[in-house]
Design a protein around this motif. Structure first.
Motif, PDB file in Angstrom:
ATOM      1  N   TYR A  65     -17.317  -1.900 -16.328  1.00 41.97           N
ATOM      2  CA  TYR A  65     -18.054  -2.863 -15.445  1.00 41.97           C
ATOM      3  C   TYR A  65     -19.103  -3.262 -16.219  1.00 41.97           C
ATOM      4  CZ  TYR A  65     -20.361  -5.141 -11.239  1.00 41.97           C
ATOM      5  OH  TYR A  65     -20.849  -5.928 -10.712  1.00 41.97           O
ATOM      6  N   VAL A  66     -19.673  -3.100 -17.129  1.00 40.65           N
ATOM      7  CA  VAL A  66     -20.733  -3.817 -18.081  1.00 40.65           C
ATOM      8  C   VAL A  66     -20.142  -4.788 -18.736  1.00 40.65           C
ATOM      9  CG1 VAL A  66     -22.385  -3.721 -19.872  1.00 40.65           C
ATOM     10  CG2 VAL A  66     -22.258  -1.889 -17.918  1.00 40.65           C
ATOM     11  N   GLU A  67     -18.696  -4.411 -19.422  1.00 37.81           N
ATOM     12  CA  GLU A  67     -18.034  -5.451 -20.087  1.00 37.81           C
ATOM     13  C   GLU A  67     -17.568  -6.435 -19.168  1.00 37.81           C
ATOM     14  OE1 GLU A  67     -15.092  -4.027 -22.410  1.00 37.81           O
ATOM     15  OE2 GLU A  67     -15.769  -1.984 -22.700  1.00 37.81           O
ATOM     16  N   GLN A  68     -17.114  -6.124 -18.163  1.00 40.01           N
ATOM     17  CA  GLN A  68     -16.727  -7.288 -17.175  1.00 40.01           C
ATOM     18  C   GLN A  68     -17.892  -8.101 -16.719  1.00 40.01           C
ATOM     19  OE1 GLN A  68     -16.203  -6.769 -12.559  1.00 40.01           O
ATOM     20  NE2 GLN A  68     -14.397  -5.773 -13.576  1.00 40.01           N
ATOM     21  N   GLN A  69     -18.765  -7.653 -16.538  1.00 41.12           N
ATOM     22  CA  GLN A  69     -20.116  -8.600 -16.021  1.00 41.12           C
ATOM     23  C   GLN A  69     -20.741  -9.511 -17.189  1.00 41.12           C
ATOM     24  OE1 GLN A  69     -20.720  -9.065 -12.899  1.00 41.12           O
ATOM     25  NE2 GLN A  69     -18.808  -8.209 -12.738  1.00 41.12           N
ATOM     26  N   LEU A  70     -20.763  -8.778 -18.262  1.00 36.54           N
ATOM     27  CA  LEU A  70     -21.361  -9.607 -19.618  1.00 36.54           C
ATOM     28  C   LEU A  70     -20.402 -10.820 -19.882  1.00 36.54           C
ATOM     29  CD1 LEU A  70     -22.668  -6.895 -21.864  1.00 36.54           C
ATOM     30  CD2 LEU A  70     -23.921  -8.338 -20.930  1.00 36.54           C
ATOM     31  N   LYS A  71     -19.141 -10.745 -19.939  1.00 35.68           N
ATOM     32  CA  LYS A  71     -18.029 -11.470 -19.778  1.00 35.68           C
ATOM     33  C   LYS A  71     -18.256 -12.681 -18.883  1.00 35.68           C
ATOM     34  CE  LYS A  71     -14.968  -8.769 -22.883  1.00 35.68           C
ATOM     35  NZ  LYS A  71     -13.506  -8.223 -22.771  1.00 35.68           N
ATOM     36  N   SER A  72     -18.447 -12.235 -17.412  1.00 35.93           N
ATOM     37  CA  SER A  72     -18.626 -13.000 -16.466  1.00 35.93           C
ATOM     38  C   SER A  72     -19.755 -14.130 -16.867  1.00 35.93           C
ATOM     39  CB  SER A  72     -18.694 -12.480 -15.212  1.00 35.93           C
ATOM     40  OG  SER A  72     -17.476 -11.882 -14.793  1.00 35.93           O
ATOM     41  N   PHE A  73     -21.039 -13.621 -17.301  1.00 35.78           N
ATOM     42  CA  PHE A  73     -22.236 -14.459 -17.615  1.00 35.78           C
ATOM     43  C   PHE A  73     -21.882 -15.128 -18.966  1.00 35.78           C
ATOM     44  CE2 PHE A  73     -24.801 -10.873 -15.676  1.00 35.78           C
ATOM     45  CZ  PHE A  73     -25.432 -11.613 -14.943  1.00 35.78           C
ATOM     46  N   GLU A  82     -27.858 -22.563  -9.558  1.00 32.81           N
ATOM     47  CA  GLU A  82     -29.144 -22.570  -9.559  1.00 32.81           C
ATOM     48  C   GLU A  82     -29.984 -21.715  -8.561  1.00 32.81           C
ATOM     49  OE1 GLU A  82     -29.189 -26.254  -6.255  1.00 32.81           O
ATOM     50  OE2 GLU A  82     -29.836 -26.608  -8.322  1.00 32.81           O
ATOM     51  N   GLY A  83     -29.254 -21.383  -7.606  1.00 33.00           N
ATOM     52  CA  GLY A  83     -29.855 -20.086  -6.702  1.00 33.00           C
ATOM     53  C   GLY A  83     -30.075 -18.878  -7.197  1.00 33.00           C
ATOM     54  N   ASP A  84     -29.229 -18.622  -8.376  1.00 28.38           N
ATOM     55  CA  ASP A  84     -29.198 -17.339  -8.933  1.00 28.38           C
ATOM     56  C   ASP A  84     -30.128 -17.259 -10.049  1.00 28.38           C
ATOM     57  OD1 ASP A  84     -28.535 -14.666  -9.898  1.00 28.38           O
ATOM     58  OD2 ASP A  84     -26.410 -15.152 -10.543  1.00 28.38           O
ATOM     59  N   LEU A  85     -31.587 -17.002  -9.893  1.00 23.97           N
ATOM     60  CA  LEU A  85     -32.367 -17.213 -10.979  1.00 23.97           C
ATOM     61  C   LEU A  85     -32.358 -16.138 -11.832  1.00 23.97           C
ATOM     62  CD1 LEU A  85     -35.430 -18.307  -8.861  1.00 23.97           C
ATOM     63  CD2 LEU A  85     -34.042 -19.734 -10.082  1.00 23.97           C
ATOM     64  N   THR A  86     -32.126 -14.767 -11.567  1.00 24.32           N
ATOM     65  CA  THR A  86     -32.173 -13.915 -12.687  1.00 24.32           C
ATOM     66  C   THR A  86     -30.739 -13.874 -12.958  1.00 24.32           C
ATOM     67  OG1 THR A  86     -31.264 -12.211 -10.785  1.00 24.32           O
ATOM     68  CG2 THR A  86     -33.691 -12.095 -11.112  1.00 24.32           C
ATOM     69  N   GLY A  87     -29.788 -14.317 -12.726  1.00 24.46           N
ATOM     70  CA  GLY A  87     -28.366 -14.567 -13.494  1.00 24.46           C
ATOM     71  C   GLY A  87     -28.695 -15.561 -14.152  1.00 24.46           C
ATOM     72  N   MET A  88     -29.396 -16.566 -13.991  1.00 24.19           N
ATOM     73  CA  MET A  88     -29.487 -17.692 -15.094  1.00 24.19           C
ATOM     74  C   MET A  88     -30.232 -17.273 -16.373  1.00 24.19           C
ATOM     75  SD  MET A  88     -30.580 -20.819 -12.482  1.00 24.19           S
ATOM     76  CE  MET A  88     -30.696 -22.050 -14.004  1.00 24.19           C
ATOM     77  N   GLU A  89     -31.069 -16.126 -16.237  1.00 22.62           N
ATOM     78  CA  GLU A  89     -31.913 -15.499 -17.316  1.00 22.62           C
ATOM     79  C   GLU A  89     -30.830 -14.454 -17.918  1.00 22.62           C
ATOM     80  OE1 GLU A  89     -35.233 -13.341 -15.596  1.00 22.62           O
ATOM     81  OE2 GLU A  89     -36.204 -15.252 -15.072  1.00 22.62           O
ATOM     82  N   PRO A  92     -27.587 -16.786 -21.107  1.00 20.61           N
ATOM     83  CA  PRO A  92     -27.915 -16.754 -22.516  1.00 20.61           C
ATOM     84  C   PRO A  92     -28.033 -15.719 -23.453  1.00 20.61           C
ATOM     85  CG  PRO A  92     -30.092 -17.351 -21.066  1.00 20.61           C
ATOM     86  CD  PRO A  92     -29.009 -17.194 -20.214  1.00 20.61           C
ATOM     87  N   MET A  93     -28.291 -14.394 -22.690  1.00 19.56           N
ATOM     88  CA  MET A  93     -28.357 -13.228 -23.425  1.00 19.56           C
ATOM     89  C   MET A  93     -26.865 -12.731 -23.643  1.00 19.56           C
ATOM     90  SD  MET A  93     -31.405 -12.423 -23.746  1.00 19.56           S
ATOM     91  CE  MET A  93     -33.050 -12.765 -22.824  1.00 19.56           C
ATOM     92  N   ALA A  94     -25.942 -12.898 -22.630  1.00 17.12           N
ATOM     93  CA  ALA A  94     -24.742 -12.477 -22.971  1.00 17.12           C
ATOM     94  C   ALA A  94     -23.885 -13.692 -23.658  1.00 17.12           C
ATOM     95  CB  ALA A  94     -23.977 -12.408 -21.405  1.00 17.12           C
ATOM     96  N   ALA A  95     -24.407 -15.116 -23.837  1.00 17.48           N
ATOM     97  CA  ALA A  95     -23.774 -16.053 -24.403  1.00 17.48           C
ATOM     98  C   ALA A  95     -23.713 -15.691 -25.880  1.00 17.48           C
ATOM     99  CB  ALA A  95     -24.353 -17.172 -24.081  1.00 17.48           C
ATOM    100  N   ALA A  96     -24.762 -14.953 -26.358  1.00 17.63           N
ATOM    101  CA  ALA A  96     -24.776 -14.820 -27.658  1.00 17.63           C
ATOM    102  C   ALA A  96     -24.104 -13.500 -28.138  1.00 17.63           C
ATOM    103  CB  ALA A  96     -26.440 -14.424 -28.097  1.00 17.63           C
ATOM    104  N   LEU A  97     -23.287 -12.939 -27.372  1.00 15.99           N
ATOM    105  CA  LEU A  97     -22.475 -11.576 -27.856  1.00 15.99           C
ATOM    106  C   LEU A  97     -21.175 -11.928 -27.936  1.00 15.99           C
ATOM    107  CD1 LEU A  97     -24.071  -9.390 -25.262  1.00 15.99           C
ATOM    108  CD2 LEU A  97     -24.814  -9.546 -27.559  1.00 15.99           C
ATOM    109  N   THR A  98     -20.497 -11.238 -29.298  1.00 20.34           N
ATOM    110  CA  THR A  98     -19.249 -11.146 -29.413  1.00 20.34           C
ATOM    111  C   THR A  98     -18.473 -10.219 -28.415  1.00 20.34           C
ATOM    112  OG1 THR A  98     -19.380  -9.480 -31.099  1.00 20.34           O
ATOM    113  CG2 THR A  98     -19.717 -11.923 -31.825  1.00 20.34           C
TER     114      THR A  98
END
Length: 209
Positions: A65-73, A82-89, A92-98
């Motif tokens: 599930y963690v893999e699934q959500q990191l890839k979703s991010f 814009e309404g998902d403030l914590t998701g927006m934070e 970018p963390m997930a975007a940097a991961l291979t």
């Protein structure tokens, strides 16, 4: 104000991490690789959560599930509204991961252990139990989850976080991307909860499982 709260939360996290690590035997803790030490900055030592930063407990969550959500991010299926403030934070963390780093991060999350979060949500347990009947079809009678259905355990994270995510699904802040199949399913399911009171009731019941 949000930045000030975040700074205070980060300092609190640092003090907590230092104190807890000193008080625990190192071989009893899941130690993150250098690449993932930043996870503890918000989510706390052993990923036990930090409500000040709106970072939920994620300790022991299923790796798949963690893999699934990191890839979703990373794919901007989640955290782009814009309404998902914590998701927006988180995005970018997930975007940097291979892909390899996502697998490693998910394994680390699953290996962590911490005390279950204390209940913070009030609600009508009996009504919540009735409402949960629909949820149990995917998440199980005891909230244990079902990988085959893409449904995670509901008992390992913070109750306030479950409330916020059900609200996000209901309001369209999450689960709106056409490629996010599981998110779209949850968005539809959240519509069965008529209001915030019902959301609180079902989460209150989940906290008893």
């Amino acid at each position: 104000m949000r930045i000030a709260n975040r700074v205070v939360g980060l300092l609190a996290s640092f003090v907590w991490v230092t104190a807890t690590t000193n008080a625990s035997a190192e071989d009893e803790l899941a130690i993150p690789d250098d690449d993932f030490i930043y996870c503890t900055t918000c989510h706390g030592v052993q990923l036990m959560g930090n409500p000040i930063l709106r970072a939920p407990r994620i300790s022991g969550i299923e790796a798949w599930y963690v893999e699934q959500q990191l890839k979703s991010f990373r794919n901007e299926w989640r955290g782009a509204h814009e309404g998902d403030l914590t998701g927006m934070e988180m995005r970018p963390m997930a975007a940097a991961l291979t892909d390899e780093q996502i697998v490693a991060a998910a394994a680390y999350v699953n290996s962590t252990r911490s005390e279950k979060s204390l209940p913070t949500v009030g609600g009508d347990i009996d009504n919540g139990k009735r409402l949960y009947g629909t949820c149990s079809a995917c998440h199980g009678v005891t909230g244990q989850g079902n990988e085959a259905l893409g449904s995670p355990s509901l008992t390992k994270t913070s109750d306030w976080y479950l409330v916020s995510q059900l609200q996000n699904f209901k309001r369209g802040n999450r689960g709106g991307h056409s490629a996010d199949t599981y998110g779209m399913q949850m968005r539809a399911a959240a519509q069965l909860l008529p209001d915030d009171g019902a959301i609180n009731d079902v989460v209150k019941y989940i906290s008893t499982l």
